[in-house]
Design a protein around this motif. Structure first.
Motif, mmCIF file in Angstrom:
data_model
loop_
_atom_site.group_PDB
_atom_site.id
_atom_site.type_symbol
_atom_site.label_atom_id
_atom_site.label_comp_id
_atom_site.label_asym_id
_atom_site.label_seq_id
_atom_site.Cartn_x
_atom_site.Cartn_y
_atom_site.Cartn_z
ATOM 1 N N ALA A 1 0.129 -3.270 -2.736
ATOM 2 C CA ALA A 1 1.781 -2.909 -3.461
ATOM 3 C C ALA A 1 2.604 -2.340 -2.468
ATOM 4 N N ASP B 1 2.592 -4.309 -6.608
ATOM 5 C CA ASP B 1 3.099 -4.205 -8.044
ATOM 6 C C ASP B 1 4.286 -3.589 -7.718
ATOM 7 N N THR B 2 5.424 -3.461 -6.592
ATOM 8 C CA THR B 2 6.540 -2.917 -6.940
ATOM 9 C C THR B 2 7.776 -4.334 -6.140
ATOM 10 N N SER C 1 3.436 4.723 -9.545
ATOM 11 C CA SER C 1 2.211 4.044 -9.624
ATOM 12 C C SER C 1 0.990 4.331 -10.491
#
Length: 281
Positions: A232, A3-4, A242
């Motif tokens: 992630a 997610d990053t 997050s």
């Protein structure tokens, strides 16, 4: 997908890289499509719950498991393309701290740390003495050099194992659950030693762990495994912020969320169950 997005080190500074890696045992895939980079001087934590594939990834990193797909590059070499002798040379530039320490019970503290030097070098005894005492000094155990392993505590044994892992000044150190079973003081000391070794030796350090607090305190980046893939990636601060439900559940230790308590039923399980039922009419 993670997610990053996080910056990755330049190729010439990358000590360990997984590129599109899928790995497992036989026909069973444990992890798929793993992309991960560890730069020199970095501390990177690879996290996940029990059974998430952390140890499988460690075995791939040292060339014990060949990729089903993708590549593993350690210290600039594609491990899958190496002959046994070449792989051995690459491993000599790695240090591994096993979960249980794996100290030799019939050797004292000094000889445990000296063992890699005797096995892999031809250094004179006076030089071995200086090197080993220096590494023991770094972990606070120089004066314990004469003790048998049965005479030291579990936390001390972990520090001895750390001294042995770095005695050859490796370029890459892999830590398998380095904080497991340690009391709070030993845990904090071990975490700071890992950070100190990375900073002073300039080596790449990979923590295979599920301990959030201590890992986040010393890691430059964190990769979180789950559901057979990379869930992630980011700095500790990025993962802490997050909103991904999986990340939040893992970091907070919440019982309810995407991570199910029950191991998922698979075709392999159904095939096994059918065989069992046929064998028990």
């Amino acid at each position: 997908m993670p997610d990053t997005e996080t910056p990755v080190p330049p190729a010439h500074e990358t000590a360990l890289a997984f590129e599109g890696l899928s790995v497992g045992y036989g026909d069973r895939t444990i992890l798929k499509d793993i992309d991960m980079q560890v730069g020199r001087g970095e501390v990177v934590a690879v996290m996940g719950g029990s059974g998430s594939g952390k140890t499988t990834l460690l075995r791939a990193a040292v060339g014990q498991l060949a990729p089903q797909r993708g590549t593993v590059r350690a210290l600039g070499r594609d491990l899958a393309g190496l002959a046994d002798a070449e792989l051995f040379k690459v491993r000599q530039q790695m240090g591994v701290l096993f979960q249980q320490g794996a100290l030799f019970t019939d050797l004292d503290v000094f000889e445990n740390v000296a063992f890699p030097l005797r096995e892999h070098t031809r250094r004179p005894e006076a030089e071995i003495l200086d090197i080993v005492l220096g590494k023991l000094q770094a972990v606070g155990l120089k004066a314990a050099a004469y003790l048998r392993t049965s005479e030291i505590s579990g936390g001390m044994a972990r520090r001895v194992a750390l001294a042995r892992a770095v005695v050859l000044d490796p370029e890459l150190i892999l830590y398998d659950e380095p904080f497991a079973g340690l009391d709070p003081i030993s845990l904090g000391v071990t975490a700071q030693l890992i950070r100190h070794m990375a900073d002073t030796l300039g080596c790449a350090s990979v923590l295979i762990t599920h301990d959030v607090q201590e890992s986040f305190a010393i890691a430059d980046r964190v990769y979180l495994l789950g559901r057979g893939s990379l869930v992630a990636a980011g700095t500790p601060a990025e993962l802490s912020a997050s909103t991904d439900p999986f990340v939040r559940q893992f970091l907070r230790g919440e019982p309810d969320g995407p991570v199910a308590f029950h191991y998922p039923e698979t075709p392999a399980y159904q095939a096994w169950l059918d065989r069992q039922r046929r064998a028990r009419p």
